[in-house]
Design an enzyme around this catalytic site. Structure first.
Site, mmCIF file in Angstrom:
data_model
loop_
_atom_site.group_PDB
_atom_site.id
_atom_site.type_symbol
_atom_site.label_atom_id
_atom_site.label_comp_id
_atom_site.label_asym_id
_atom_site.label_seq_id
_atom_site.Cartn_x
_atom_site.Cartn_y
_atom_site.Cartn_z
ATOM 1 N N LEU A 35 0.856 -1.204 0.000
ATOM 2 C CA LEU A 35 0.000 0.000 0.000
ATOM 3 C C LEU A 35 0.885 1.245 0.000
ATOM 4 C CD1 LEU A 35 -2.944 -1.024 2.383
ATOM 5 C CD2 LEU A 35 -2.699 -1.427 -0.075
ATOM 6 N N ALA A 79 3.501 -6.764 -7.997
ATOM 7 C CA ALA A 79 3.999 -5.649 -7.172
ATOM 8 C C ALA A 79 5.287 -5.063 -7.739
ATOM 9 C CB ALA A 79 4.249 -6.131 -5.741
ATOM 10 N N ALA A 80 5.303 -3.756 -7.863
ATOM 11 C CA ALA A 80 6.494 -3.065 -8.372
ATOM 12 C C ALA A 80 6.314 -1.570 -8.186
ATOM 13 C CB ALA A 80 6.697 -3.372 -9.858
ATOM 14 N N SER A 97 12.077 -2.666 -4.599
ATOM 15 C CA SER A 97 10.857 -3.459 -4.833
ATOM 16 C C SER A 97 10.996 -4.359 -6.070
ATOM 17 C CB SER A 97 9.648 -2.538 -5.013
ATOM 18 O OG SER A 97 9.401 -1.862 -3.794
ATOM 19 N N THR A 121 7.006 -5.965 -18.408
ATOM 20 C CA THR A 121 6.650 -4.872 -19.314
ATOM 21 C C THR A 121 7.403 -4.968 -20.628
ATOM 22 O OG1 THR A 121 6.876 -2.483 -19.566
ATOM 23 C CG2 THR A 121 8.406 -3.515 -18.067
ATOM 24 N N THR A 151 15.190 -1.982 -13.944
ATOM 25 C CA THR A 151 14.941 -2.856 -12.786
ATOM 26 C C THR A 151 13.939 -3.957 -13.148
ATOM 27 O OG1 THR A 151 13.244 -1.366 -11.884
ATOM 28 C CG2 THR A 151 15.498 -1.118 -11.031
ATOM 29 N N LYS A 152 12.993 -3.651 -14.059
ATOM 30 C CA LYS A 152 12.078 -4.713 -14.511
ATOM 31 C C LYS A 152 12.861 -5.739 -15.341
ATOM 32 C CE LYS A 152 8.217 -5.173 -14.059
ATOM 33 N NZ LYS A 152 7.370 -5.797 -12.999
ATOM 34 N N ASN A 178 -1.126 -0.351 -20.398
ATOM 35 C CA ASN A 178 -2.516 -0.635 -20.005
ATOM 36 C C ASN A 178 -3.294 0.650 -19.753
ATOM 37 O OD1 ASN A 178 -2.763 -3.726 -18.191
ATOM 38 N ND2 ASN A 178 -1.161 -3.185 -19.634
ATOM 39 N N ILE A 189 -2.983 8.611 -19.250
ATOM 40 C CA ILE A 189 -4.419 8.751 -19.569
ATOM 41 C C ILE A 189 -5.218 9.278 -18.375
ATOM 42 C CG2 ILE A 189 -6.503 7.393 -20.139
ATOM 43 C CD1 ILE A 189 -4.767 5.984 -22.292
ATOM 44 N N ASN A 247 0.763 9.935 -28.528
ATOM 45 C CA ASN A 247 0.183 10.575 -27.342
ATOM 46 C C ASN A 247 -0.761 11.701 -27.727
ATOM 47 O OD1 ASN A 247 1.674 8.845 -25.748
ATOM 48 N ND2 ASN A 247 3.377 10.293 -25.480
HETATM 49 P P1 NAD Z 1 0.748 0.295 -9.809
HETATM 50 O O1 NAD Z 1 1.847 1.249 -9.520
HETATM 51 O O2 NAD Z 1 -0.616 0.807 -10.083
HETATM 52 O O3 NAD Z 1 0.619 -0.766 -8.627
HETATM 53 C C1 NAD Z 1 1.745 -1.361 -8.041
HETATM 54 C C2 NAD Z 1 1.298 -1.988 -6.724
HETATM 55 O O4 NAD Z 1 2.455 -2.634 -6.137
HETATM 56 C C3 NAD Z 1 0.774 -0.974 -5.706
HETATM 57 O O5 NAD Z 1 -0.409 -1.450 -5.121
HETATM 58 C C4 NAD Z 1 1.900 -0.878 -4.669
HETATM 59 O O6 NAD Z 1 1.425 -0.567 -3.365
HETATM 60 C C5 NAD Z 1 2.482 -2.282 -4.741
HETATM 61 N N1 NAD Z 1 3.890 -2.346 -4.310
HETATM 62 C C6 NAD Z 1 4.919 -1.554 -4.716
HETATM 63 N N2 NAD Z 1 6.048 -1.928 -4.084
HETATM 64 C C7 NAD Z 1 5.724 -2.960 -3.256
HETATM 65 C C8 NAD Z 1 6.457 -3.758 -2.350
HETATM 66 N N3 NAD Z 1 7.772 -3.561 -2.143
HETATM 67 N N4 NAD Z 1 5.813 -4.739 -1.694
HETATM 68 C C9 NAD Z 1 4.486 -4.948 -1.885
HETATM 69 N N5 NAD Z 1 3.724 -4.211 -2.713
HETATM 70 C C10 NAD Z 1 4.357 -3.225 -3.402
HETATM 71 O O7 NAD Z 1 1.297 -0.583 -11.020
HETATM 72 P P2 NAD Z 1 0.537 -1.257 -12.254
HETATM 73 O O8 NAD Z 1 0.499 -0.295 -13.360
HETATM 74 O O9 NAD Z 1 -0.694 -1.918 -11.766
HETATM 75 O O10 NAD Z 1 1.612 -2.390 -12.643
HETATM 76 C C11 NAD Z 1 1.562 -3.685 -12.061
HETATM 77 C C12 NAD Z 1 2.633 -4.560 -12.703
HETATM 78 O O11 NAD Z 1 2.416 -4.630 -14.118
HETATM 79 C C13 NAD Z 1 4.047 -4.028 -12.535
HETATM 80 O O12 NAD Z 1 4.910 -5.118 -12.313
HETATM 81 C C14 NAD Z 1 4.369 -3.363 -13.865
HETATM 82 O O13 NAD Z 1 5.739 -3.383 -14.138
HETATM 83 C C15 NAD Z 1 3.591 -4.253 -14.812
HETATM 84 N N6 NAD Z 1 3.172 -3.621 -16.061
HETATM 85 C C16 NAD Z 1 2.479 -2.442 -16.039
HETATM 86 C C17 NAD Z 1 2.026 -1.894 -17.242
HETATM 87 C C18 NAD Z 1 1.223 -0.610 -17.286
HETATM 88 O O14 NAD Z 1 0.894 -0.136 -18.361
HETATM 89 N N7 NAD Z 1 0.862 -0.001 -16.165
HETATM 90 C C19 NAD Z 1 2.287 -2.558 -18.462
HETATM 91 C C20 NAD Z 1 3.004 -3.756 -18.429
HETATM 92 C C21 NAD Z 1 3.424 -4.297 -17.221
HETATM 93 O O1 DAU Z 2 4.795 -0.052 -21.709
HETATM 94 C C1 DAU Z 2 4.397 -0.489 -20.447
HETATM 95 C C2 DAU Z 2 4.679 0.586 -19.416
HETATM 96 O O2 DAU Z 2 3.702 1.604 -19.633
HETATM 97 C C3 DAU Z 2 4.622 0.084 -17.983
HETATM 98 O O3 DAU Z 2 5.668 -0.831 -17.787
HETATM 99 C C4 DAU Z 2 4.770 1.253 -17.001
HETATM 100 O O4 DAU Z 2 4.617 0.778 -15.668
HETATM 101 C C5 DAU Z 2 3.673 2.257 -17.290
HETATM 102 O O5 DAU Z 2 3.805 3.378 -16.437
HETATM 103 C C6 DAU Z 2 3.766 2.700 -18.750
HETATM 104 O O6 DAU Z 2 4.982 3.455 -18.979
HETATM 105 P P1 DAU Z 2 4.972 4.817 -19.830
HETATM 106 O O7 DAU Z 2 6.135 5.604 -19.412
HETATM 107 O O8 DAU Z 2 4.768 4.517 -21.273
HETATM 108 O O9 DAU Z 2 3.575 5.438 -19.259
HETATM 109 P P2 DAU Z 2 3.133 6.900 -18.814
HETATM 110 O O10 DAU Z 2 1.679 6.804 -18.505
HETATM 111 O O11 DAU Z 2 4.022 7.490 -17.802
HETATM 112 O O12 DAU Z 2 3.314 7.749 -20.163
HETATM 113 C C7 DAU Z 2 2.719 7.335 -21.397
HETATM 114 C C8 DAU Z 2 3.221 8.290 -22.483
HETATM 115 O O13 DAU Z 2 2.671 9.587 -22.246
HETATM 116 C C9 DAU Z 2 4.720 8.487 -22.497
HETATM 117 O O14 DAU Z 2 5.135 8.682 -23.835
HETATM 118 C C10 DAU Z 2 4.929 9.771 -21.688
HETATM 119 C C11 DAU Z 2 3.713 10.569 -22.056
HETATM 120 N N1 DAU Z 2 3.188 11.518 -21.048
HETATM 121 C C12 DAU Z 2 3.001 11.085 -19.765
HETATM 122 C C13 DAU Z 2 2.454 11.927 -18.822
HETATM 123 C C14 DAU Z 2 2.252 11.452 -17.386
HETATM 124 C C15 DAU Z 2 2.810 12.803 -21.436
HETATM 125 O O15 DAU Z 2 2.965 13.193 -22.614
HETATM 126 N N2 DAU Z 2 2.256 13.631 -20.495
HETATM 127 C C16 DAU Z 2 2.057 13.249 -19.202
HETATM 128 O O16 DAU Z 2 1.555 14.059 -18.409
#
Ligand code: NAD
Ligand code: DAU
Length: 332
Positions: A35, A79-80, A97, A121, A151-152, A178, A189, A247
């Protein structure tokens, strides 16, 4: 009945996955989540308490993790620390993490011989040029750009090594960007939607031409479940839904959905080392595991997402001001 431990289940994708798992299986689910600012109790509210319990804790806490893994049949690891901009400000929690946390889980699943799925990712592959016709495949070489993505990448390599060296039963999925409900307002978004809902203008980094390959989080969940149920141990599966958009195109769609002029955005300071384009070739998971994305109409998915943020201001508003203060300090 399978007992599943879902790390990061109080975050964006993890919580959507828990809901998917509950609807598609008879599993009982334990969420292990620290959390942090990105996860919250509110995100897992309303889940059936007879099937879901939430443990607040750190995946790098070896004794907590060992006890939990011992009592479960499956670990699904979300978790990350996940935000690139944060990793540029302070990489330390990302190393803790994403690397130490994953290592800690791997040691526990190794000891208890537990099935492990690692969620990763597409950013581990670095980026593509805008005019490059190729897309990432499972054979693309790792070339991460940011502290987050490196780190991923490190965590993926740990998983691969634990499979080969210790026979851990693990799979890996690498997914593209996502979108959907419960995504933190720091991300692109939700930030733009909630900016407009708060009377601010969307903020585009650099020239706004960077491309991301969008997938609805529900499709990510079904892909992860497909890999858990039918994936081959030791293998990696790329997950994407052919959702490439610049974007600036996304911002224009959001502005239209929110009844604003399509030019009503600001170009702001670019992200350091900003990856230009991501693009996923998901043919392996489609042909080998029979998975297909269902939410392929991106505009319809964005319309639903806009409605979700309109209806859930109580969920996102408490975190909005602090996020904008950080962005403001960075000129973004
Ligand atoms: P998020 O930041 O919304 O959620 C991460 C969750 O992990 C949070 O609930 C946080 O409290 C928990 N967390 C962080 N460090 C922790 C720790 N040390 N111990 C326990 N819990 C911990 O992230 P998300 O966007 O839901 O991403 C989830 C996973 O999917 C990540 O591994 C991310 O790399 C991967 N991923 C995300 C995207 C994306 O577009 N968001 C795309 C591909 C893969
Ligand atoms: O590709 C998967 C990854 O997508 C995940 O592994 C990451 O956890 C997730 O955060 C996401 O990474 P991005 O860096 O692509 O996402 P973000 O939402 O930060 O930004 C998406 C795009 O929008 C990127 O090109 C940066 C741009 N951006 C972002 C923000 C927050 C803007 O132009 N304006 C903004 O305010």
């Amino acid at each position: 009945m399978r007992r599943s431990l879902v790390t990061g289940g109080a975050g964006f994708i993890g919580s959507n996955f828990v809901r998917h798992l509950l609807s598609m299986t008879d599993d009982s689910v334990t969420v292990l989540d620290k959390l942090t600012y990105a996860g919250s109790q509110a995100t897992v509210e309303g889940l059936d308490p007879r099937r879901v319990s939430v443990v607040r804790g750190d995946i790098a806490d070896a004794s907590l993790v060992d006890g939990l893994v011992r009592d479960h049949d499956l670990v699904v690891h979300f978790a990350a620390e996940t935000h690139n901009d944060n990793s540029l400000r302070d990489p330390a929690p990302f190393v803790h993490s994403n690397i130490v946390g994953t290592y800690t889980l791997l040691e526990a699943v190794r000891k208890h011989e537990t099935r492990f799925h690692h969620v990763s990712t597409d950013e581990v592959y670095g980026d593509l040029e805008l005019d490059d016709p190729s897309r990432f495949t499972e054979k693309t070489a790792y070339n991460p750009s940011s502290p987050y993505s490196s780190t991923k990448a490190a965590s993926d390599l740990l998983v691969r090594a634990w499979v080969r060296s210790f026979g851990v039963r693990a799979t890996i999925s690498n997914c593209s960007n996502n979108y959907g409900p419960y995504q933190h307002v720091e991300k692109f978004i939700p930030r733009q939607i909630t900016n407009v809902l708060s009377g601010r203008r969307p903020r585009l980094y650099g020239d706004g031409q960077n491309v991301r390959d969008w997938i609805h989080t529900e499709d990510h969940s079904s892909a992860v479940l497909a890999v858990i149920e039918r994936g081959e141990i030791g293998e990696t599966y790329l997950v994407g839904a052919d959702g490439e958009r610049s974007n600036i195109d996304i911002v224009r769609i959001l502005l239209r959905l929110l009844d604003q002029p399509e030019t009503s955005f600001d170009l702001v300071r670019d992200r350091v080392g900003h990856d230009r384009r991501y693009a996923i070739d998901s043919s392996r998971i489609q042909s080998e595991l029979g998975w297909t994305p269902r939410f392929v109409d991106l505009e319809a998915g964005l319309a639903d997402t806009v409605e979700w943020y309109k209806d859930h201001a109580a969920w996102w508003r408490p975190g909005k001001a602090s996020v904008e203060a950080l962005y403001g300090a960075a000129g973004q």
